[in-house]
Write a protein that holds these residues in place. Structure first.
Motif, PDB file in Angstrom:
ATOM      1  N   ASN A 186      42.804  41.866  44.192  1.00  0.00           N
ATOM      2  CA  ASN A 186      43.648  43.012  43.819  1.00  0.00           C
ATOM      3  C   ASN A 186      43.639  44.077  44.904  1.00  0.00           C
ATOM      4  O   ASN A 186      44.665  44.716  45.180  1.00  0.00           O
ATOM      5  N   ARG A 214      45.881  42.822  47.720  1.00  0.00           N
ATOM      6  CA  ARG A 214      47.300  42.985  47.396  1.00  0.00           C
ATOM      7  C   ARG A 214      47.721  44.449  47.485  1.00  0.00           C
ATOM      8  O   ARG A 214      48.808  44.765  47.964  1.00  0.00           O
ATOM      9  N   ARG A 215      46.855  45.344  47.006  1.00  0.00           N
ATOM     10  CA  ARG A 215      47.185  46.781  47.048  1.00  0.00           C
ATOM     11  C   ARG A 215      47.312  47.259  48.490  1.00  0.00           C
ATOM     12  O   ARG A 215      48.246  48.006  48.837  1.00  0.00           O
ATOM     13  N   GLN A 239      38.563  38.372  41.760  1.00  0.00           N
ATOM     14  CA  GLN A 239      39.879  38.906  41.442  1.00  0.00           C
ATOM     15  C   GLN A 239      39.978  40.383  41.806  1.00  0.00           C
ATOM     16  O   GLN A 239      41.039  40.858  42.237  1.00  0.00           O
ATOM     17  N   LYS A 240      38.892  41.123  41.637  1.00  0.00           N
ATOM     18  CA  LYS A 240      38.885  42.537  42.048  1.00  0.00           C
ATOM     19  C   LYS A 240      39.194  42.659  43.535  1.00  0.00           C
ATOM     20  O   LYS A 240      39.959  43.540  43.956  1.00  0.00           O
ATOM     21  N   ARG A 282      48.671  36.071  39.724  1.00  0.00           N
ATOM     22  CA  ARG A 282      47.270  35.651  39.791  1.00  0.00           C
ATOM     23  C   ARG A 282      47.086  34.455  40.721  1.00  0.00           C
ATOM     24  O   ARG A 282      46.034  34.284  41.320  1.00  0.00           O
TER      25      ARG A 282
END
Length: 336
Positions: free
Chosen positions: A313, A316-317, A309-310, A234
């Motif tokens: 994410n 990162r993906r 945060q979405k 995080r």
């Protein structure tokens, strides 16, 4: 010096600043706290006359302390004392070092911070993982990252976990480790318990290592310490770090982001982040997002953080899939 018993540290500092003149003193004040400035200003105002011999003595002491600090930074207390012995004589050198170490906190393992990472690796790679973790926690992130990347795979995650879980380290433990690494520095350890390591420390290191090392460590931690791995992940890339992406990568990310999530995420974002995102949207879509932000009214901070945060994410993906590259300042950023 004879005047030592008569002058306080504030009085010496006032005399030094008077001797340096207004321009240099003003530059010094820029680095002081408000209460320190007030104290020194009052002392300077109350200092009416400084005899030449007193001024010379204060300047001489200041020079000696600066010289000692420089030598300590270059090679530690032992190295500083050796050079000062030659420059000032043994008794004077001992006096200067004593003055300096009485008020100066010298960071443990300072001599290690000057070592080349490859030399340091040879120096510590056979030590216990806890010992390696303790040493790396005191080093700059770039230096620690180079060492972590070169450790055997089976040690990388173990050392990373120990850094992340490290909280307070007893001075006796630090002294024992320093005795092994450098006997001359054992007397420098601060006698108060020292807070070092922690999640932020390992996050800083992992943000600097190459991607393959980071992935191996995180995958191992997800098996051994899933909650710790989640906390580290995080913190590893925050929403504001989108500024690290180039325009092409940002456009790739934005294609996967819902408009509503983007509007909410930008609600609490700084101006630089907003500008770089709006620059990478079509003028029509940028106008629509701005309009949504204006008319949605107040938004709960938690909702903003969830939306950000979405997007993190998604970033990162996409990085894991090799579709975008996050600039890390290392060799894994080279595109060919």
């Amino acid at each position: 010096m004879a005047y030592d018993e008569e002058l306080s540290g504030v009085q010496k500092a006032a005399i030094l600043l008077i001797s340096l003149g207004p321009e240099k003193s003003a530059n010094v004040f820029k680095h002081l706290k408000e209460d320190e400035i007030e104290t020194l200003t009052l002392e300077i105002a109350n200092t009416r006359n400084v005899p030449p011999d007193l001024k010379e003595a204060v300047l001489e002491e200041f020079y000696e302390i600066c010289l000692a600090q420089q030598y300590i930074a270059e090679g530690g207390i032992g190295y500083a004392k050796e050079l000062l012995d030659k420059a000032l004589g043994e008794d004077k050198a001992k006096d200067v070092i004593g003055r300096l170490t009485a008020s100066l906190q010298v960071r443990p393992f300072e001599f290690v911070r000057k070592a080349d990472p490859s030399q340091l690796l040879n120096f510590i790679q056979d030590e216990h993982p806890q010992t390696i973790a303790l040493i790396l926690a005191y080093l700059p992130s770039s230096q620690a990252a180079a060492v972590v990347s070169s450790l055997p795979l089976e040690k990388q995650a173990d050392v990373a976990k120990r850094i992340a879980l490290m909280d307070r380290t007893s001075p006796d433990v630090i002294k024992e480790v320093e005795k092994v690494l450098e006997k001359k520095l054992s007397s420098l350890v601060n006698q108060d318990y020292t807070i070092v390591g922690g999640v932020d420390a390992i996050v800083s290191i992992l943000n600097t290592v190459d991607r393959s090392t980071e992935k191996h460590i995180m995958e191992s931690l997800e098996i051994e310490e899933p909650e710790l791995a989640d906390e580290i992940r995080r913190k590893m890339f925050v929403f504001e770090d989108i500024l690290m992406l180039d325009n092409r990568a940002i456009q790739t990310v934005l294609r996967d982001v819902e408009n509503n999530d983007l509007a909410i995420a930008l609600k609490n974002a700084n101006e630089d982040v907003q500008n770089v995102i709006f620059t990478n949207l079509s003028s029509r879509l940028a106008a629509m997002i701005k309009e949504d932000m204006e008319y949605m009214g107040p938004v709960r901070l938690k909702d903003v953080e969830d939306a950000q945060q979405k997007i993190v994410n998604i970033i990162r993906r996409l990085e894991d899939a090799g579709e975008i590259v996050i600039s890390r300042g290392g060799g894994d950023d080279i595109i060919v």
